[in-house]
Design a protein around this motif. Structure first.
Motif, PDB file in Angstrom:
ATOM      1  N   GLU A  22       0.847  -1.200   0.000  1.00  0.00           N
ATOM      2  CA  GLU A  22       0.000   0.000   0.000  1.00  0.00           C
ATOM      3  C   GLU A  22       0.872   1.235   0.000  1.00  0.00           C
ATOM      4  N   MET A  23       0.575   2.201  -0.851  1.00  0.00           N
ATOM      5  CA  MET A  23       1.302   3.462  -0.859  1.00  0.00           C
ATOM      6  C   MET A  23       0.685   4.391   0.178  1.00  0.00           C
ATOM      7  N   SER A  24       1.477   4.751   1.180  1.00  0.00           N
ATOM      8  CA  SER A  24       0.962   5.708   2.152  1.00  0.00           C
ATOM      9  C   SER A  24       1.849   6.950   2.119  1.00  0.00           C
ATOM     10  N   GLN A  25       1.542   7.895   2.966  1.00  0.00           N
ATOM     11  CA  GLN A  25       2.274   9.159   2.927  1.00  0.00           C
ATOM     12  C   GLN A  25       3.711   9.009   3.408  1.00  0.00           C
ATOM     13  N   VAL A  26       4.020   7.943   4.159  1.00  0.00           N
ATOM     14  CA  VAL A  26       5.374   7.812   4.670  1.00  0.00           C
ATOM     15  C   VAL A  26       6.038   6.519   4.204  1.00  0.00           C
ATOM     16  N   SER A  27       5.460   5.890   3.164  1.00  0.00           N
ATOM     17  CA  SER A  27       6.024   4.624   2.683  1.00  0.00           C
ATOM     18  C   SER A  27       7.490   4.808   2.297  1.00  0.00           C
ATOM     19  N   PHE A  28       8.280   3.797   2.663  1.00  0.00           N
ATOM     20  CA  PHE A  28       9.691   3.809   2.253  1.00  0.00           C
ATOM     21  C   PHE A  28       9.757   3.197   0.858  1.00  0.00           C
ATOM     22  N   THR A  29       9.926   4.045  -0.147  1.00  0.00           N
ATOM     23  CA  THR A  29       9.883   3.581  -1.536  1.00  0.00           C
ATOM     24  C   THR A  29      11.290   3.422  -2.079  1.00  0.00           C
ATOM     25  N   ASN A  30      11.353   2.960  -3.343  1.00  0.00           N
ATOM     26  CA  ASN A  30      12.668   2.893  -3.978  1.00  0.00           C
ATOM     27  C   ASN A  30      13.284   4.286  -4.085  1.00  0.00           C
ATOM     28  N   ALA A  31      12.442   5.314  -4.288  1.00  0.00           N
ATOM     29  CA  ALA A  31      12.950   6.684  -4.330  1.00  0.00           C
ATOM     30  C   ALA A  31      13.554   7.060  -2.980  1.00  0.00           C
ATOM     31  N   SER A  32      12.843   6.709  -1.891  1.00  0.00           N
ATOM     32  CA  SER A  32      13.356   7.009  -0.550  1.00  0.00           C
ATOM     33  C   SER A  32      14.697   6.337  -0.334  1.00  0.00           C
ATOM     34  N   VAL A  36      18.284   8.128   0.578  1.00  0.00           N
ATOM     35  CA  VAL A  36      19.149   7.759   1.701  1.00  0.00           C
ATOM     36  C   VAL A  36      20.551   7.436   1.196  1.00  0.00           C
ATOM     37  N   ILE A  37      20.619   6.680   0.089  1.00  0.00           N
ATOM     38  CA  ILE A  37      21.934   6.308  -0.457  1.00  0.00           C
ATOM     39  C   ILE A  37      22.719   7.549  -0.851  1.00  0.00           C
ATOM     40  N   VAL A  38      22.029   8.475  -1.534  1.00  0.00           N
ATOM     41  CA  VAL A  38      22.707   9.711  -1.976  1.00  0.00           C
ATOM     42  C   VAL A  38      23.224  10.485  -0.760  1.00  0.00           C
ATOM     43  N   SER A  39      22.371  10.628   0.249  1.00  0.00           N
ATOM     44  CA  SER A  39      22.793  11.379   1.445  1.00  0.00           C
ATOM     45  C   SER A  39      23.970  10.699   2.117  1.00  0.00           C
ATOM     46  N   LEU A  40      23.921   9.384   2.189  1.00  0.00           N
ATOM     47  CA  LEU A  40      25.027   8.652   2.824  1.00  0.00           C
ATOM     48  C   LEU A  40      26.309   8.802   2.013  1.00  0.00           C
ATOM     49  N   ILE A 106      24.063   4.680 -12.913  1.00  0.00           N
ATOM     50  CA  ILE A 106      24.440   3.273 -12.755  1.00  0.00           C
ATOM     51  C   ILE A 106      23.208   2.422 -13.076  1.00  0.00           C
ATOM     52  N   PRO A 107      23.357   1.406 -13.910  1.00  0.00           N
ATOM     53  CA  PRO A 107      22.185   0.599 -14.276  1.00  0.00           C
ATOM     54  C   PRO A 107      21.486   0.000 -13.040  1.00  0.00           C
ATOM     55  N   TYR A 108      20.185  -0.137 -13.156  1.00  0.00           N
ATOM     56  CA  TYR A 108      19.306  -0.700 -12.110  1.00  0.00           C
ATOM     57  C   TYR A 108      19.143   0.224 -10.910  1.00  0.00           C
ATOM     58  N   THR A 109      19.648   1.427 -10.978  1.00  0.00           N
ATOM     59  CA  THR A 109      19.416   2.364  -9.876  1.00  0.00           C
ATOM     60  C   THR A 109      18.222   3.240 -10.196  1.00  0.00           C
ATOM     61  N   PHE A 110      17.904   4.076  -9.230  1.00  0.00           N
ATOM     62  CA  PHE A 110      16.788   5.007  -9.378  1.00  0.00           C
ATOM     63  C   PHE A 110      17.340   6.424  -9.314  1.00  0.00           C
ATOM     64  N   THR A 111      16.883   7.294 -10.224  1.00  0.00           N
ATOM     65  CA  THR A 111      17.386   8.662 -10.239  1.00  0.00           C
ATOM     66  C   THR A 111      16.435   9.566  -9.462  1.00  0.00           C
ATOM     67  N   ALA A 180      13.646  17.549 -16.453  1.00  0.00           N
ATOM     68  CA  ALA A 180      13.523  17.164 -17.859  1.00  0.00           C
ATOM     69  C   ALA A 180      14.832  16.619 -18.393  1.00  0.00           C
ATOM     70  N   ASN A 181      15.951  17.216 -17.983  1.00  0.00           N
ATOM     71  CA  ASN A 181      17.244  16.726 -18.443  1.00  0.00           C
ATOM     72  C   ASN A 181      17.477  15.292 -18.003  1.00  0.00           C
ATOM     73  N   MET A 182      17.186  15.011 -16.729  1.00  0.00           N
ATOM     74  CA  MET A 182      17.401  13.669 -16.206  1.00  0.00           C
ATOM     75  C   MET A 182      16.453  12.681 -16.867  1.00  0.00           C
ATOM     76  N   LEU A 183      15.196  13.077 -16.957  1.00  0.00           N
ATOM     77  CA  LEU A 183      14.172  12.205 -17.532  1.00  0.00           C
ATOM     78  C   LEU A 183      14.523  11.865 -18.977  1.00  0.00           C
ATOM     79  N   ALA A 184      14.823  12.911 -19.772  1.00  0.00           N
ATOM     80  CA  ALA A 184      15.079  12.703 -21.197  1.00  0.00           C
ATOM     81  C   ALA A 184      16.316  11.836 -21.395  1.00  0.00           C
ATOM     82  N   GLY A 185      17.364  12.118 -20.610  1.00  0.00           N
ATOM     83  CA  GLY A 185      18.594  11.334 -20.764  1.00  0.00           C
ATOM     84  C   GLY A 185      18.368   9.868 -20.479  1.00  0.00           C
ATOM     85  N   HIS A 186      17.636   9.594 -19.401  1.00  0.00           N
ATOM     86  CA  HIS A 186      17.438   8.190 -19.041  1.00  0.00           C
ATOM     87  C   HIS A 186      16.509   7.489 -20.008  1.00  0.00           C
ATOM     88  N   ILE A 187      15.510   8.224 -20.517  1.00  0.00           N
ATOM     89  CA  ILE A 187      14.628   7.603 -21.510  1.00  0.00           C
ATOM     90  C   ILE A 187      15.422   7.270 -22.766  1.00  0.00           C
TER      91      ILE A 187
END
Lengths: 251, 165
Positions: A22-32, A36-40, A106-111, A180-187
């Motif tokens: 279930e998607m809730s307001q505080v769900s820990f998603t792949n984006a989350s 965390v990885i970026v901050s670390l 990096i392949p298989y990651t999330f931007t 848009a730059n990130m989206l277009a590049g990855h597409i």
């Protein structure tokens, strides 16, 4: 949809909860997770890299110092020494964006920065800071930002309107540019990758031509590396330019 | 999950993204502004001050060395001047001494010369006195031989005196 997932260029931008269905307001998603990885990663570079504080820097400490000096130069160059109060903000934004962009390649990651809500939140943070700091420091004088001096009275209403519209469009352009730059590049990368697998699956002469889009991916990846750093720099320098308005309004 | 909405514009996950963005970026901002950036600033300042301190020390040492060089040169020049003065002084003293000795010797020699001259003139006058007696004797014996008579002594003496004049 599931069968075409492998070559669906949009699939990579989907956000889904990792620990529940279930998607809730505080769900820990792949984006989350990648936030965390970026901050670390940034923390590892800047905090652990400088933990020894040696006079002659190690490689990682030299990288941390270079990041510091690069952003500090940008801040000083656009805002002057007065602008160094915003240095932590600009530095955090720059490092977060540049690490998001690079890790996303990096392949298989999330931007993280391919999500408009993220880039818009950053842009809103910047513009909000400009407004709050500008009004707190200059009071009503801050509104002179919208009233350029030396304009004929007849033209003034139009000029003020244009200034207000341009100010309001800043968060939009700031966020959409990065997103848009990130989206277009990855597409694009994904589409070319899809070409390779489709041509291999088709067989015949197409197999022989399959290396062509593969070579294109290599070049595009190099280009995307440039875009990743460049867009982070553009984001940082525009942040500086907008914050400069809050420090020195009235052109 | 397979909605037809383009994923970045799917508002259903906006809330979750914003919450986690606030948490992660807030944490990052806190760490950067409180820990990392002051630390890097301290490192850079430390390095700057170390470098400028070392440079100052080096230039101070250079100045010291230059001063030592100057002092050495000054000492050398002083010693040279002193030696020159000493040589000069010695030469003057020696010249004076030699002069004095020469004068003493000259005076001595003059005195001896004078004494000798006096002796010579004395001996000469004494010899001259003897000449009269010899001349008178010779004249007396010549006259005796020629005439066989002894001439008067007084006449002989006056004749000798006349011949001498």
């Amino acid at each position: 949809m599931a069968a075409s997932n492998a070559i669906d260029p949009i699939h990579q931008f989907e956000v889904h909860p990792l620990f529940s269905h279930e998607m809730s307001q505080v769900s820990f998603t792949n984006a989350s997770l990648f936030m965390v990885i970026v901050s670390l990663a940034v923390t590892a570079l800047m905090v652990m890299g400088t933990s020894r504080s040696s006079l002659v820097p190690s490689r990682i400490q030299a990288a941390a110092e270079m990041s510091y000096e690069f952003v500090a130069q940008t801040v000083r160059g656009t805002m002057g020494n007065d602008g160094m109060r915003f240095f932590p903000l600009v530095f955090s934004l720059f490092m977060f964006v540049v690490f998001s962009n690079m890790i996303g390649l990096i392949p298989y990651t999330f931007t993280v920065t391919s999500q408009i809500v993220v880039t818009f939140a950053f842009a809103a943070l910047v513009i909000g800071t400009v407004l709050l700091y500008g009004i707190a420091r200059h009071g009503m004088h801050f509104l002179h930002l919208f009233v350029p001096s030396g304009v004929p009275a007849l033209l003034l209403p139009f000029i003020v309107m244009i200034e207000i519209i341009s100010f309001l469009s800043r968060p939009i352009s700031l966020s959409v540019r990065l997103f848009a730059n990130m989206l277009a590049g990855h597409i694009t990368l994904k589409v070319f990758g899809g070409f390779v697998s489709m041509m291999l699956a088709t067989g015949g002469a197409a197999v022989a031509l399959a290396p062509l889009p593969l070579a294109a991916i290599v070049m595009l990846t190099a280009f995307e590396l440039l875009v990743a750093v460049l867009q982070a720099y553009v984001f940082a320098i525009l942040t500086c330019v907008y914050l400069n308005d809050a420090i020195h309004p009235g052109h | 999950m397979a909605t037809d909405v383009f994923p970045p514009f799917d508002t259903s996950h906006f809330g979750a993204q914003l919450v986690w963005l606030a948490i992660t970026f807030g944490g990052l901002y806190f760490l950067m502004s409180r820990v990392a950036l002051p630390r890097v600033e301290r490192i850079l300042e430390n390095r700057q001050s170390t470098i400028s301190g070392d440079l100052d020390k080096a230039s101070a040492m250079q100045r010291q060395a230059e001063e030592a060089g100057k002092a050495y040169e000054k000492t050398l020049a002083d010693a040279k001047a002193k030696a020159q003065a000493l040589i000069q002084e010695n030469a003057v003293a020696l010249a004076a001494e030699a002069d004095a000795k020469r004068k003493a010797v000259e005076a001595d020699l003059n005195a001896k010369l004078n004494a000798a001259e006096a002796q010579i003139s004395q001996m000469k006058s004494r010899a001259m006195a003897n000449v009269d007696a010899i001349a008178a004797d010779a004249a007396t014996s010549i006259v005796k031989q020629l005439t066989g008579t002894t001439p008067d002594a007084g006449a002989i003496a006056s004749a000798v005196a006349a011949a001498k004049a």
